[in-house]
Design a protein around this motif. Structure first.
Motif, PDB file in Angstrom:
ATOM      1  N   ILE A  34      43.249 -65.108  55.103  1.00 16.20           N
ATOM      2  CA  ILE A  34      43.439 -65.339  53.885  1.00 16.20           C
ATOM      3  C   ILE A  34      42.237 -66.146  53.401  1.00 16.20           C
ATOM      4  O   ILE A  34      42.010 -67.136  53.930  1.00 16.20           O
ATOM      5  CB  ILE A  34      44.858 -66.214  53.608  1.00 16.20           C
ATOM      6  N   LEU A  35      41.522 -65.805  52.419  1.00 13.76           N
ATOM      7  CA  LEU A  35      40.471 -66.487  51.854  1.00 13.76           C
ATOM      8  C   LEU A  35      40.793 -67.240  50.558  1.00 13.76           C
ATOM      9  O   LEU A  35      41.388 -66.810  49.838  1.00 13.76           O
ATOM     10  CB  LEU A  35      39.440 -65.287  51.640  1.00 13.76           C
ATOM     11  N   ARG A  36      40.343 -68.645  50.668  1.00 16.12           N
ATOM     12  CA  ARG A  36      40.322 -69.448  49.539  1.00 16.12           C
ATOM     13  C   ARG A  36      39.269 -69.877  48.864  1.00 16.12           C
ATOM     14  O   ARG A  36      38.415 -70.318  49.592  1.00 16.12           O
ATOM     15  CB  ARG A  36      41.477 -70.510  50.174  1.00 16.12           C
ATOM     16  N   SER A  37      39.194 -69.683  47.814  1.00 17.62           N
ATOM     17  CA  SER A  37      38.105 -70.161  47.048  1.00 17.62           C
ATOM     18  C   SER A  37      38.300 -71.744  46.623  1.00 17.62           C
ATOM     19  O   SER A  37      39.183 -72.263  46.465  1.00 17.62           O
ATOM     20  CB  SER A  37      37.551 -69.264  45.716  1.00 17.62           C
ATOM     21  N   GLU A  38      37.036 -72.245  46.031  1.00 14.47           N
ATOM     22  CA  GLU A  38      36.976 -73.769  45.499  1.00 14.47           C
ATOM     23  C   GLU A  38      37.615 -73.878  44.293  1.00 14.47           C
ATOM     24  O   GLU A  38      38.215 -74.918  43.796  1.00 14.47           O
ATOM     25  CB  GLU A  38      35.789 -74.160  45.301  1.00 14.47           C
ATOM     26  N   LYS A  39      37.915 -72.748  43.456  1.00 14.00           N
ATOM     27  CA  LYS A  39      38.266 -72.635  41.975  1.00 14.00           C
ATOM     28  C   LYS A  39      39.807 -72.236  42.120  1.00 14.00           C
ATOM     29  O   LYS A  39      40.525 -71.951  41.195  1.00 14.00           O
ATOM     30  CB  LYS A  39      37.568 -71.957  41.221  1.00 14.00           C
ATOM     31  N   GLY A  40      40.553 -72.116  43.271  1.00 18.04           N
ATOM     32  CA  GLY A  40      41.911 -71.965  43.369  1.00 18.04           C
ATOM     33  C   GLY A  40      42.190 -70.262  43.559  1.00 18.04           C
ATOM     34  O   GLY A  40      43.457 -69.857  43.318  1.00 18.04           O
ATOM     35  N   MET A  41      41.226 -69.274  43.869  1.00 19.73           N
ATOM     36  CA  MET A  41      41.561 -67.851  44.202  1.00 19.73           C
ATOM     37  C   MET A  41      41.931 -67.803  45.646  1.00 19.73           C
ATOM     38  O   MET A  41      41.328 -68.257  46.557  1.00 19.73           O
ATOM     39  CB  MET A  41      40.372 -67.113  43.767  1.00 19.73           C
ATOM     40  N   PHE A  42      43.101 -67.011  45.840  1.00 16.83           N
ATOM     41  CA  PHE A  42      43.352 -66.583  47.001  1.00 16.83           C
ATOM     42  C   PHE A  42      43.341 -65.153  47.358  1.00 16.83           C
ATOM     43  O   PHE A  42      43.812 -64.308  46.607  1.00 16.83           O
ATOM     44  CB  PHE A  42      44.921 -67.139  47.349  1.00 16.83           C
ATOM     45  N   LEU A  43      43.157 -64.762  48.568  1.00 18.01           N
ATOM     46  CA  LEU A  43      42.899 -63.172  48.791  1.00 18.01           C
ATOM     47  C   LEU A  43      43.399 -62.829  50.392  1.00 18.01           C
ATOM     48  O   LEU A  43      42.653 -63.612  51.096  1.00 18.01           O
ATOM     49  CB  LEU A  43      41.728 -62.759  48.430  1.00 18.01           C
ATOM     50  N   ARG A  44      44.538 -62.029  50.388  1.00 20.97           N
ATOM     51  CA  ARG A  44      44.831 -61.855  51.845  1.00 20.97           C
ATOM     52  C   ARG A  44      44.532 -60.574  52.048  1.00 20.97           C
ATOM     53  O   ARG A  44      44.772 -59.479  51.388  1.00 20.97           O
ATOM     54  CB  ARG A  44      46.459 -62.057  51.783  1.00 20.97           C
ATOM     55  N   LEU A  71      48.954 -77.494  47.426  1.00 24.64           N
ATOM     56  CA  LEU A  71      48.096 -77.337  46.346  1.00 24.64           C
ATOM     57  C   LEU A  71      48.121 -78.665  45.498  1.00 24.64           C
ATOM     58  O   LEU A  71      48.718 -79.816  45.847  1.00 24.64           O
ATOM     59  CB  LEU A  71      48.738 -76.108  45.403  1.00 24.64           C
ATOM     60  N   ARG A  72      47.979 -78.643  44.427  1.00 27.15           N
ATOM     61  CA  ARG A  72      47.878 -79.935  43.593  1.00 27.15           C
ATOM     62  C   ARG A  72      49.261 -80.445  43.477  1.00 27.15           C
ATOM     63  O   ARG A  72      49.586 -81.611  43.688  1.00 27.15           O
ATOM     64  CB  ARG A  72      47.361 -79.561  42.079  1.00 27.15           C
ATOM     65  N   GLU A  73      50.318 -79.375  42.796  1.00 19.46           N
ATOM     66  CA  GLU A  73      51.704 -79.976  42.479  1.00 19.46           C
ATOM     67  C   GLU A  73      52.761 -79.435  43.476  1.00 19.46           C
ATOM     68  O   GLU A  73      53.771 -79.647  43.369  1.00 19.46           O
ATOM     69  CB  GLU A  73      51.967 -79.844  41.311  1.00 19.46           C
ATOM     70  N   ARG A  74      52.332 -78.591  44.345  1.00 14.33           N
ATOM     71  CA  ARG A  74      53.281 -77.826  45.094  1.00 14.33           C
ATOM     72  C   ARG A  74      52.639 -77.268  46.656  1.00 14.33           C
ATOM     73  O   ARG A  74      51.381 -77.581  46.792  1.00 14.33           O
ATOM     74  CB  ARG A  74      53.671 -76.538  44.383  1.00 14.33           C
ATOM     75  N   GLU A  75      53.422 -76.630  47.259  1.00 13.98           N
ATOM     76  CA  GLU A  75      52.796 -75.890  48.593  1.00 13.98           C
ATOM     77  C   GLU A  75      52.993 -74.304  48.388  1.00 13.98           C
ATOM     78  O   GLU A  75      53.809 -73.856  47.645  1.00 13.98           O
ATOM     79  CB  GLU A  75      53.697 -76.445  49.587  1.00 13.98           C
ATOM     80  N   LEU A  76      51.910 -73.721  48.928  1.00 17.55           N
ATOM     81  CA  LEU A  76      51.982 -72.398  49.070  1.00 17.55           C
ATOM     82  C   LEU A  76      52.024 -71.850  50.247  1.00 17.55           C
ATOM     83  O   LEU A  76      51.507 -72.087  51.466  1.00 17.55           O
ATOM     84  CB  LEU A  76      50.481 -71.807  48.513  1.00 17.55           C
ATOM     85  N   ASP A 126      36.536 -57.103  49.139  1.00 11.72           N
ATOM     86  CA  ASP A 126      35.937 -57.285  48.076  1.00 11.72           C
ATOM     87  C   ASP A 126      36.595 -57.098  46.417  1.00 11.72           C
ATOM     88  O   ASP A 126      36.165 -56.285  45.892  1.00 11.72           O
ATOM     89  CB  ASP A 126      34.780 -55.903  48.025  1.00 11.72           C
ATOM     90  N   THR A 127      37.542 -57.922  46.546  1.00 13.10           N
ATOM     91  CA  THR A 127      38.514 -58.006  45.255  1.00 13.10           C
ATOM     92  C   THR A 127      38.118 -59.523  45.086  1.00 13.10           C
ATOM     93  O   THR A 127      38.283 -60.432  45.929  1.00 13.10           O
ATOM     94  CB  THR A 127      39.536 -57.275  45.358  1.00 13.10           C
ATOM     95  N   LYS A 128      38.955 -59.764  43.684  1.00  8.50           N
ATOM     96  CA  LYS A 128      38.967 -61.364  43.213  1.00  8.50           C
ATOM     97  C   LYS A 128      40.006 -61.978  43.879  1.00  8.50           C
ATOM     98  O   LYS A 128      39.921 -63.258  44.005  1.00  8.50           O
ATOM     99  CB  LYS A 128      38.981 -61.103  41.684  1.00  8.50           C
ATOM    100  N   GLY A 129      41.205 -61.369  44.122  1.00 11.84           N
ATOM    101  CA  GLY A 129      42.329 -62.213  44.743  1.00 11.84           C
ATOM    102  C   GLY A 129      43.202 -62.620  43.327  1.00 11.84           C
ATOM    103  O   GLY A 129      43.232 -62.256  42.273  1.00 11.84           O
ATOM    104  N   VAL A 130      43.999 -63.601  43.681  1.00  9.28           N
ATOM    105  CA  VAL A 130      44.916 -64.007  42.939  1.00  9.28           C
ATOM    106  C   VAL A 130      44.902 -65.738  42.842  1.00  9.28           C
ATOM    107  O   VAL A 130      44.428 -66.385  43.720  1.00  9.28           O
ATOM    108  CB  VAL A 130      46.557 -63.836  43.177  1.00  9.28           C
ATOM    109  N   ARG A 131      45.042 -66.051  41.619  1.00  6.15           N
ATOM    110  CA  ARG A 131      44.671 -67.621  41.276  1.00  6.15           C
ATOM    111  C   ARG A 131      45.965 -68.522  41.626  1.00  6.15           C
ATOM    112  O   ARG A 131      47.080 -68.091  41.226  1.00  6.15           O
ATOM    113  CB  ARG A 131      44.274 -67.710  39.820  1.00  6.15           C
ATOM    114  N   HIS A 132      45.865 -69.462  42.248  1.00  4.87           N
ATOM    115  CA  HIS A 132      46.918 -70.560  42.588  1.00  4.87           C
ATOM    116  C   HIS A 132      46.478 -71.729  42.580  1.00  4.87           C
ATOM    117  O   HIS A 132      45.488 -72.152  43.306  1.00  4.87           O
ATOM    118  CB  HIS A 132      47.686 -70.262  44.219  1.00  4.87           C
ATOM    119  N   VAL A 133      46.992 -72.524  41.604  1.00  7.78           N
ATOM    120  CA  VAL A 133      46.538 -73.702  41.250  1.00  7.78           C
ATOM    121  C   VAL A 133      47.596 -74.921  41.444  1.00  7.78           C
ATOM    122  O   VAL A 133      48.778 -74.361  41.314  1.00  7.78           O
ATOM    123  CB  VAL A 133      45.631 -74.149  40.117  1.00  7.78           C
TER     124      VAL A 133
END
Length: 263
Positions: free
Chosen positions: A187-197, A240-245, A256-263
């Motif tokens: 699972i890749l996690r970006s600094e802007k909250g994008m997740f890709l499994r 995450l900021r207000e919950r857990e993932l 090589d795709t963008k993934g899904v945003r979770h903030v």
């Protein structure tokens, strides 16, 4: 003059001449062997401050709970083996087990700066393993620019104390290194909250001198913050900021795709 020389030589012969006390023969060349070290099982311990030491395997078993909780790396190995320490700068430093301070469980140990070419002022350790284990496995490299690759562990069985473990683009650094397992997901996690499994099986094998392939398509000014390894049946939760993932509930995507945003 000749008579004087002959007379003096005869006097020397009479005073010092003795029968040979050694024999001349066609003997084999002498081979000097270093004393063999008795091979034993030890455990390499290194805390989060970079202080390393070794203890007997029996000592570790008696203090297993404390050792696992207090140390960043706990690596079983042989006292004749080597430990490979990988850093965020893409370097691999080798430490001989024989050079490690060996003693009691509560001994402080020595900084790995003193045991290898590691420089704590310029780099941080990311991963460590015994060379004996690496030779039989494959490693996955993840960088801050989202580059991925798999490298055969036997490539890290080298004689140099320091070697380049991977090639990095300018400004890039290693975020995560892990052992590739059957059925492993990443699972890749970006600094802007994008997740890709993605499945680890889709990460191609490259040489250690290669940059790798793009694992996650990052937007402008975004970088990879973390990479998590997840085996089938495992449960891993990240705050995450207000919950857990719960990472195991993420949908499996393609590399090589963008993934899904979770903030």
């Amino acid at each position: 003059m000749a008579k004087v020389i002959i007379k003096e030589l005869e006097a020397l012969k009479k005073e010092y001449a003795v029968l040979r006390r050694t024999d001349l023969e066609q003997a084999k060349e002498i081979i000097l062997k270093e004393p063999q070290i008795e091979e034993t099982d030890i455990v390499f311990l290194m805390d989060r401050f970079g202080y390393a030491r070794a203890v007997d395997a029996g000592v570790y078993e008696r203090n297993k709970e404390a050792a696992d909780s207090e140390n960043h790396f706990v690596i079983p190995c042989k006292n004749t083996g080597k430990i490979a320490v990988f850093t965020n700068q893409g370097q691999m430093h080798l430490i001989k087990a024989a050079d490690l301070p060996f003693g009691k469980f509560r001994d402080k140990g020595q900084p790995i700066d003193n045991l290898s070419n590691y420089d704590s002022s310029k780099e941080t350790f990311v991963f460590a393993a015994s060379v004996a284990v690496l030779k039989q496995r494959k490693l996955i490299f993840v960088t801050r620019f989202g580059m991925l690759k798999t490298v055969a562990g036997e490539e890290f069985d080298v004689a140099k104390r320091t070697t380049a473990a991977t090639k990095l683009s300018e400004g890039d650094e290693v975020v995560r290194i892990g052992i590739k397992e059957e059925g492993l997901h990443m699972i890749l996690r970006s600094e802007k909250g994008m997740f890709l499994r993605i499945e680890a099986a889709c990460i191609p094998e490259k040489k250690k001198g290669a940059v790798g392939v793009r694992g996650m398509r990052l937007s402008a000014e975004d970088m990879l913050a973390e990479a998590y390894l997840l085996m089938p049946g495992e449960s891993l939760t990240v705050p995450l900021r207000e919950r857990e993932l719960e990472l195991s509930r993420l949908r499996v995507g393609k590399r090589d795709t963008k993934g899904v945003r979770h903030v």
